[in-house]
Design a protein around this motif. Structure first.
Motif, PDB file in Angstrom:
ATOM      1  N   UNK C 151       0.858  -1.207   0.000  1.00  0.00           N
ATOM      2  CA  UNK C 151       0.000   0.000   0.000  1.00  0.00           C
ATOM      3  C   UNK C 151       0.887   1.247   0.000  1.00  0.00           C
ATOM      4  N   UNK C 152       1.904   1.183   0.863  1.00  0.00           N
ATOM      5  CA  UNK C 152       2.819   2.331   0.963  1.00  0.00           C
ATOM      6  C   UNK C 152       3.486   2.586  -0.393  1.00  0.00           C
ATOM      7  N   UNK C 153       3.908   1.466  -1.001  1.00  0.00           N
ATOM      8  CA  UNK C 153       4.622   1.575  -2.288  1.00  0.00           C
ATOM      9  C   UNK C 153       3.714   2.245  -3.321  1.00  0.00           C
ATOM     10  N   UNK C 154       2.457   1.832  -3.368  1.00  0.00           N
ATOM     11  CA  UNK C 154       1.578   2.343  -4.435  1.00  0.00           C
ATOM     12  C   UNK C 154       1.063   3.733  -4.059  1.00  0.00           C
ATOM     13  N   UNK C 156       1.565   5.815  -1.442  1.00  0.00           N
ATOM     14  CA  UNK C 156       2.361   6.913  -0.865  1.00  0.00           C
ATOM     15  C   UNK C 156       3.524   7.239  -1.790  1.00  0.00           C
ATOM     16  N   UNK C 157       4.289   6.200  -2.131  1.00  0.00           N
ATOM     17  CA  UNK C 157       5.523   6.497  -2.879  1.00  0.00           C
ATOM     18  C   UNK C 157       5.219   6.881  -4.322  1.00  0.00           C
ATOM     19  N   UNK C 158       4.482   6.025  -5.068  1.00  0.00           N
ATOM     20  CA  UNK C 158       4.339   6.378  -6.499  1.00  0.00           C
ATOM     21  C   UNK C 158       3.183   7.351  -6.698  1.00  0.00           C
ATOM     22  N   UNK C 159       1.980   7.125  -6.155  1.00  0.00           N
ATOM     23  CA  UNK C 159       0.840   8.013  -6.460  1.00  0.00           C
ATOM     24  C   UNK C 159       0.797   9.201  -5.495  1.00  0.00           C
ATOM     25  N   UNK C 160       1.448   9.089  -4.359  1.00  0.00           N
ATOM     26  CA  UNK C 160       1.489  10.176  -3.368  1.00  0.00           C
ATOM     27  C   UNK C 160       0.098  10.690  -3.039  1.00  0.00           C
ATOM     28  N   UNK C 161      -0.908   9.833  -3.020  1.00  0.00           N
ATOM     29  CA  UNK C 161      -2.243  10.301  -2.617  1.00  0.00           C
ATOM     30  C   UNK C 161      -2.325  10.426  -1.099  1.00  0.00           C
ATOM     31  N   UNK C 162      -1.594   9.500  -0.449  1.00  0.00           N
ATOM     32  CA  UNK C 162      -1.725   9.459   1.019  1.00  0.00           C
ATOM     33  C   UNK C 162      -0.341   9.649   1.648  1.00  0.00           C
ATOM     34  N   UNK C 163      -0.319  10.166   2.888  1.00  0.00           N
ATOM     35  CA  UNK C 163       0.985  10.385   3.540  1.00  0.00           C
ATOM     36  C   UNK C 163       1.728   9.062   3.713  1.00  0.00           C
ATOM     37  N   UNK C 164       3.069   9.109   3.643  1.00  0.00           N
ATOM     38  CA  UNK C 164       3.894   7.893   3.675  1.00  0.00           C
ATOM     39  C   UNK C 164       3.738   7.190   5.011  1.00  0.00           C
ATOM     40  N   UNK C 197      -6.904  15.308   8.082  1.00  0.00           N
ATOM     41  CA  UNK C 197      -5.497  14.878   8.009  1.00  0.00           C
ATOM     42  C   UNK C 197      -5.293  13.604   8.839  1.00  0.00           C
ATOM     43  N   UNK C 198      -5.895  13.561  10.009  1.00  0.00           N
ATOM     44  CA  UNK C 198      -5.672  12.334  10.824  1.00  0.00           C
ATOM     45  C   UNK C 198      -6.314  11.134  10.126  1.00  0.00           C
ATOM     46  N   UNK C 199      -7.441  11.377   9.432  1.00  0.00           N
ATOM     47  CA  UNK C 199      -8.038  10.234   8.702  1.00  0.00           C
ATOM     48  C   UNK C 199      -7.121   9.787   7.578  1.00  0.00           C
ATOM     49  N   UNK C 200      -6.537  10.764   6.896  1.00  0.00           N
ATOM     50  CA  UNK C 200      -5.624  10.393   5.795  1.00  0.00           C
ATOM     51  C   UNK C 200      -4.513   9.500   6.330  1.00  0.00           C
ATOM     52  N   UNK C 201      -3.975   9.879   7.474  1.00  0.00           N
ATOM     53  CA  UNK C 201      -2.870   9.077   8.028  1.00  0.00           C
ATOM     54  C   UNK C 201      -3.369   7.708   8.506  1.00  0.00           C
ATOM     55  N   UNK C 202      -4.624   7.696   8.944  1.00  0.00           N
ATOM     56  CA  UNK C 202      -5.139   6.452   9.545  1.00  0.00           C
ATOM     57  C   UNK C 202      -5.524   5.425   8.478  1.00  0.00           C
ATOM     58  N   UNK C 203      -5.912   5.906   7.291  1.00  0.00           N
ATOM     59  CA  UNK C 203      -6.538   5.031   6.288  1.00  0.00           C
ATOM     60  C   UNK C 203      -5.684   3.812   5.950  1.00  0.00           C
ATOM     61  N   UNK C 204      -4.456   4.048   5.478  1.00  0.00           N
ATOM     62  CA  UNK C 204      -3.658   2.890   5.003  1.00  0.00           C
ATOM     63  C   UNK C 204      -3.355   1.886   6.123  1.00  0.00           C
ATOM     64  N   UNK C 205      -2.829   2.321   7.268  1.00  0.00           N
ATOM     65  CA  UNK C 205      -2.556   1.315   8.305  1.00  0.00           C
ATOM     66  C   UNK C 205      -3.819   0.552   8.709  1.00  0.00           C
ATOM     67  N   UNK C 206      -4.943   1.265   8.821  1.00  0.00           N
ATOM     68  CA  UNK C 206      -6.184   0.583   9.238  1.00  0.00           C
ATOM     69  C   UNK C 206      -6.576  -0.448   8.175  1.00  0.00           C
ATOM     70  N   UNK C 207      -6.445  -0.040   6.920  1.00  0.00           N
ATOM     71  CA  UNK C 207      -6.808  -0.971   5.832  1.00  0.00           C
ATOM     72  C   UNK C 207      -5.917  -2.211   5.902  1.00  0.00           C
ATOM     73  N   UNK C 208      -4.602  -1.981   6.085  1.00  0.00           N
ATOM     74  CA  UNK C 208      -3.654  -3.113   6.122  1.00  0.00           C
ATOM     75  C   UNK C 208      -4.038  -4.071   7.252  1.00  0.00           C
ATOM     76  N   UNK C 209      -4.445  -3.499   8.385  1.00  0.00           N
ATOM     77  CA  UNK C 209      -4.765  -4.370   9.537  1.00  0.00           C
ATOM     78  C   UNK C 209      -6.123  -5.036   9.374  1.00  0.00           C
ATOM     79  N   UNK C 210      -7.014  -4.403   8.614  1.00  0.00           N
ATOM     80  CA  UNK C 210      -8.406  -4.896   8.649  1.00  0.00           C
ATOM     81  C   UNK C 210      -8.645  -6.003   7.634  1.00  0.00           C
ATOM     82  N   UNK C 211      -7.729  -6.193   6.680  1.00  0.00           N
ATOM     83  CA  UNK C 211      -8.018  -7.135   5.588  1.00  0.00           C
ATOM     84  C   UNK C 211      -8.281  -8.547   6.125  1.00  0.00           C
TER      85      UNK C 211
END
Lengths: 266, 293, 335, 329
Positions: C151-154, C156-164, C197-211
């Protein structure tokens, strides 16, 4: 053969619920080579009576004298020996056979368990099993089949063969035919009658179906909430019942007699 | 017709129908293939791998960070080691560790569960209170603490994870034994005068095996995941032995430009776990056809 | 009903005591000497002895346990041998961060998992069912830390939609801490910018944990729905002419959900203990990172603090789940 | 025109072993006020016949090869699911065997009854007046089936009722929509004898008061003798004898009916006089020519296995599907 005197069983209430009296002062005697019926609706205590007789439960009061020795107070060793003399056939043909054992193992198991007394070789055991299969109307071709490959009636026959394996004197039959279809029930009942004569067995026959009890048994006992309501020869109990509960119960039995249709009596 | 001859048709027919159901579901076959491939790699890994010396720490700094090519299918890492070789070698570590955890947990948990389930009464209460307490503890942190204290190394890691893994088996076996204990055929055996051990091993346990086997195959996947997790946090196997988790952890620093050093170990974990999950699912249908509609 | 709750709360006391005893014994049974490590390699025997006296390591174990247990009651969760900071203070900072992550993950898992399981059961053996089954099997197999990396790779790093990574940009003004959970605090403070902003930061980690919980809840929901659909009362309801949607949404859903509930309780424990994996990828300042640092230096006071807090939360959450189960299932209520 | 008429119904269900022929040409008619006992042993297809009338058999996978089911002139098999739902509960009521599993354990009795009552009048679920009226009707129906203190009991859960009480609730639910036909699949099998007698009496009263038709599916010949006006004996997916209960029970003509009646030990049967029935029910997966009972029939001849015996009428509705029916006094 079996004398039961003042048998009672009271289950202690758990966490505030009141104590439950499953059996209350039940007494009867079963003569050798005779069939004794126990009739009662659910919750009447007939299952508790069975569990006490085969030592799965200890009664609170009373004695169960089998050939003079009280079952409840036997040492574990004597109890094991007693278990070879009283055998049980259960109601549900599907649950009473181990699904992972073949017919040969199921019927042969009692011979293994009581090997110390019987001293049979493996060959002798297999012959005994085949003989038992034929005696209950099955054959050698069923030896290696598994329970799921048998019909309800066939499974009940295997249950009976297992019970006969160690040549018991008494069979406890806990509603053996109530889970079966009418035609299959008739076959099993006839088998039981024939076995009683040829092997000189005595039966304790438990059922809620008065017609079946009347067909098989010489004497019968009627249970309600653990108390004995009626006891005596079958004809006397069913034709001239003393208590009105017995009268109402006998009247409620739907007999295959068109004359008693609601449409006529209403 | 002698009795033995008649034995074959019934038992064989029984298995034939179950295999038909197993074959019917494509997923279970895929799972079986993945697991078989894994086994082959784990056993024959060192012989069929292009750069066997890399496994024991050999490096080739000239070939650092080469992208995936015909020579290095998965490219090379920061030390020029062939990522494909390391991943293949990692399979053996993960499989052994996963198998170790599941076996220890199944035996320990199974014993405690069977004892608690069969004995009942206060034994059941004491054992189950202990099991429940172990379950409330965070399993991964507990495993980390034990592994760190005992020091890195495969056997320490297997011991650490299985210490927090056995309660799962204990609860499963206890539930199954309690359910089976009341079955009529068990009471029939008791009425026959069968001894407790005979009842437990001849009647209760054989009918409890299938859910245990299903859980073992599912847990194999999750154990591999746990081993990789420990490796990822840096408490795993001592380098240089390659392990998927630690490979992934190292590769984290080189993202996004050298993405292949991370992607391939990660995919290896994923497929290994997926394989065992599919197999477990297939076995569940094999043993208990009612489960899947 | 209240009597049922009180009885369950009283039953918790022995569980808590048992927990503290278990954690204390485990951490003391393990080899390794934190004091020597903390005092550093060159420290003389004398310095190590004084340090261990200071932390009461020299006293017999039962005394140490008594001191620790009574301390717990007064909020003194012991001190880190390395940083000398009280564990309780650290927990107050790091625990809410992890809780926010875990509850976001469970919320996502339930929100998507329940309907997905229901739909896949309703369309059994047709394409939506196969698709969900394959997806859920794959997501259970997906390692959380690898998914986090991808998720981070896609994004944050390449699309930069969400904070790293990280939980809240240092430059922005964080909302006043009430619950310690940024999203809730910013809502309470009505600070919409901080909330986004806090939601933006929360989204990816929460998604990774919730799968993984999402997939399991879907599978559990599907299996229990299929099981409920076979029950006699569903056939009876259909025979009475009730519409399929009414039967599913009212009668089948409640039965199926009640058996999936227990899985949700178990998963919260699993998420709490595994949060370190996702926290390391996103540098999320939660108890996972805090515990790992402590474990590596064998500083067992914080480790005990984290393990106990997770244990307590797990027990409380499961109590809530049991009570919820009692609400749904009347038979349990009257026991 | 009969309320219900089933003509030459064929039903097959595929499975691993092949295509099972469950129903092989079922013919049955039922008028209002009649209680027809559909009797047969396990596996003869009686329950599936009942379920087919209310179109509750999932097809696919099951398939109706031939025949029709007409209810009050409408062809059931052709109806859409929504049209069928309009019949269920309003025109056709249904009760099943095991009261312990036929009520949803997590809901109050009232929840389900009010939903069924609302459905039966098609009232709007959300309007409070409709719900209040539905609740009143539910209470009235519960009292009618013999449940005291109905308006309180409405808020109780199923596990707070005895087996007999639960069966009464199920009967109330089935009848709240004032159906013309009630299908009862083994309604008293799971009950104690004394409770069974009360339920039979209840069904009898309801049929007499509301003049509805009842199809009673059971394997218990005693229950049929006690409650039914007509009887249809089913064997291997086909009705082999039908008629008024008195005709069939006093003068059975088909060998299978005779064997069944002789197999039931009554108060007067003496030890050893019970004739069992050899063999077992034919395997539904094997194709079969001629009379399916031939292999177990004492009077079977060669011609029995050639063609499926047609049903011959022996006078006022007493039909027998056996070519030797005439001379089997």
């Amino acid at each position: 053969m079996l004398q039961v005197k003042g048998l009672s069983k009271i289950y202690p209430g758990r966490r505030g619920s009141p104590a439950v009296t499953a059996l209350d002062d039940v007494s009867f005697t079963i003569a050798p080579n005779s069939a004794f019926g126990v009739v009662g609706e659910s919750g009447s205590g007939k299952t508790t009576l069975t569990r006490c007789l085969i030592g799965l439960e200890k009664p609170t009061r009373g004695e169960m004298l089998f050939e003079g020795r009280d079952i409840a107070r036997l040492s574990p060793q004597d109890m094991r020996e007693m278990r070879a003399r009283i055998q049980i056939v259960f109601q549900d043909p599907y649950a009473s056979l181990n699904p992972r054992m073949s017919a040969q193992d199921i019927i042969g198991e009692p011979l293994l368990i009581h090997h110390d007394r019987l001293q049979l070789t493996a060959r002798a055991r297999t012959d005994r099993v085949v003989e038992l299969l034929e005696r209950v109307g099955l054959g050698v071709r069923h030896l290696h089949r598994y329970p799921h490959e048998f019909s309800g009636g066939q499974r009940q026959r295997i249950g009976i063969a297992r019970a006969l394996a160690v040549k018991p004197q008494m069979l406890i039959l806990d509603e053996p035919t109530s889970a079966l279809d009418v035609s299959v029930q008739a076959q099993i009942l006839n088998l039981l009658v024939e076995l009683q004569d040829s092997l000189k067995l005595s039966y304790l026959f438990i059922s809620h179906d008065l017609g079946v009890v009347r067909y098989i048994c010489d004497r019968a006992l009627l249970l309600l909430h653990g108390k004995m309501i009626e006891e005596g020869p079958v004809d006397q109990v069913f034709d001239h019942p003393q208590s009105d509960y017995a009268r109402r119960l006998i009247a409620a039995i739907p007999d295959v007699d068109p004359a008693r249709s609601l449409h006529l009596t209403a | 017709m002698s009795p033995q001859q008649s034995a074959h048709p019934s038992r064989w027919q029984n298995w034939q129908r179950s295999l038909y159901r197993f074959r019917q579901s494509g997923l279970s076959i895929a799972g079986l293939c993945i697991v078989l491939v894994l086994l082959v790699i784990a056993v024959a890994g060192t012989w069929i791998v292009p750069f066997p010396d890399h496994i024991t720490g050999g490096i080739n700094t000239a070939a650092r960070f080469k992208p995936p090519s015909s020579l290095n299918w998965f490219g090379t890492n920061e030390l020029g080691q062939d990522v494909f070789t390391l991943v293949m070698a990692g399979a053996r570590v993960s499989l052994i560790a996963g198998f170790g955890v599941v076996m220890i947990a199944a035996l320990l948990g199974g014993l405690i569960g069977a004892l608690a389930g069969y004995a009942g009464g206060w034994i059941d209460d004491v054992l189950m209170r202990l099991t429940d307490l172990m379950l409330t503890l965070p399993s991964l942190i507990l495993a980390m603490a034990i592994a760190a204290a005992l020091g890195a190394g495969l056997d320490n890691m297997v011991f650490a994870i299985s210490m927090s893994w056995w309660p799962g088996f204990a609860r499963l076996v206890r539930g199954e034994v309690i359910a089976k204990k009341e079955d009529l055929f068990v009471q029939a055996a008791r009425a026959l005068g069968a001894s407790n051990s005979r009842i437990l091993f001849r009647h209760v346990l054989p009918n409890v095996m299938s859910p245990i086997i299903i859980k073992m195959s599912l847990d194999m996947g999750f154990a591999i995941l746990a081993v990789a997790a420990l490796g990822f946090i840096g408490i795993g196997v001592k380098p240089p032995t390659p392990e998927w988790g630690s490979l992934l952890s190292l590769a984290r620093g080189y993202l996004p430009d050298y993405w292949w050093t991370a992607i391939f170990p990660g995919l290896a974990i994923f497929f290994a776990v997926l394989g065992f999950n599919l197999l477990g699912d297939g076995l569940r249908d094999l043993f208990d056809p009612k489960a899947r509609r | 009903m209240i009597r049922f709750i009180i009885r369950r709360l009283v039953l918790l006391v022995p569980v808590f005591v048992g927990l503290t005893l278990l954690v204390f014994t485990i951490s003391h049974v393990l080899p390794g000497d934190p004091v020597k490590l903390a005092a550093g390699p060159q420290a003389t025997a004398e310095e190590i002895a004084s340090l261990s006296r200071e932390f009461g390591m020299d006293r017999p174990l039962p005394q140490q346990y008594w001191h620790y247990a009574t301390g717990l009651l007064q909020g003194d969760w012991g001190q880190s041998v390395l940083t000398r900071r009280p564990v309780a203070a650290d927990l107050k900072i790091y625990l809410p961060a992890t809780l926010e992550l875990v509850f976001a993950a469970i919320f996502l898992a339930i929100l998507i998992g329940i309907p997905a399981g229901l739909i896949s059961a309703m369309t059994a053996n047709r394409w939506p069912d196969y698709l969900t089954r394959i997806l859920s099997l794959a997501s259970i197999a997906m390692p959380r830390f690898f998914l986090a990396l991808v998720l981070q790779l896609i994004f944050a790093m390449s699309l930069a939609w969400l904070p790293l990574n990280g939980r809240f940009p240092i430059i922005d003004l964080p909302p006043p801490t009430i619950t310690g959970m940024l999203t809730i605090d910013s809502l309470l403070a009505g600070d919409w910018l901080a909330f986004t902003t806090s939601c933006e930061h929360l989204l990816m980690p929460a998604l990774a944990m919730s799968l993984s919980p999402l997939a399991t809840i879907t599978r559990m929901m599907r299996a229990s729905t299929l099981d409920v659909l076979q029950q006699d009362y569903v056939l009876a309801e259909r025979a009475l002419g009730l519409s399929q949607s009414l039967i599913i949404l009212k009668y089948v859903l409640r039965n199926a959900f009640s058996s999936t509930l227990t899985v949700i309780g178990l998963y919260i424990g699993w998420l709490l203990s595994g949060s370190v994996l996702v926290e390391t990828v996103f540098d999320w300042p939660g108890i996972g990172l805090y515990a790992t640092k402590a474990i590596v230096t064998q500083d067992f006071m914080p480790v005990m603090g984290v393990t106990l807090s997770i244990g307590f939360i797990f027990v409380l959450v499961n109590l809530v789940i049991d009570l919820l189960y009692g609400v749904i299932n009347p038979k349990v209520r009257y026991q | 025109m009969a309320l219900l008429s089933i003509e030459n119904l064929h039903l097959t269900i595929p499975s691993f072993e092949g295509e099972a022929q469950i129903l092989n040409g079922v013919d049955l008619t039922l008028e209002r006020g009649e209680i027809c006992g559909l009797v047969g042993e396990t596996g003869c297809g009686k329950s599936l016949t009942g379920l087919s009338i209310s179109k509750l058999v999932a097809s696919p996978p099951a398939r109706y090869r031939q025949g029709s089911i007409r209810f009050d002139g409408q062809d059931i098999l052709g109806l859409s699911e929504s049209a069928m739902r309009a019949l269920r509960g309003r025109r056709i009521g249904m009760i099943f065997q095991d009261p312990t599993t036929n009520l949803n354990p997590l809901f109050r009795i009232g929840d389900q009854m009010i939903d069924v009552a609302l459905h039966s009048t098609g009232a709007n679920r959300w309007s409070t007046s409709a719900r209040r009226e539905a609740r009143a009707r539910s209470i009235a129906m519960l009292e009618r089936v013999g449940i005291q203190d109905a308006h309180n009991r409405l808020d109780d859960y199923p596990h707070q009722f005895s087996g007999g009480m639960r069966q009464r609730v199920l009967i109330a639910m089935a009848l709240i929509g004032r159906p013309d036909l009630l299908i009862a699949d083994e309604p008293t099998t799971a009950l104690d004898v004394s409770v069974q007698a009360q339920i039979l009496q209840l069904l009898f009263d309801i049929v007499r008061e509301d003049n509805i038709a009842v199809l009673l599916i059971t394997h218990n010949l005693g229950v049929v003798a006690r409650l039914c006006t007509h009887v249809a004996v089913m064997y291997a997916g086909r009705i082999i004898e039908r008629g008024t209960m008195a005709d069939v029970f006093n003068r059975p003509r088909h060998p299978y009916t005779k064997a069944l009646l002789n197999a039931v030990p009554t108060q007067k049967t003496r030890k050893g006089t019970l004739q069992g029935l050899g063999g077992s029910v034919p395997d539904p997966y094997l194709p079969h020519a001629g009379c399916r009972f031939a292999p177990r029939c004492a009077w079977a001849e060669a011609r029995c296995s050639e063609a499926v015996p047609p049903e011959t009428d022996l006078g006022h509705g007493h039909g027998v599907a056996c070519i030797k029916a005439g001379d089997l006094a």
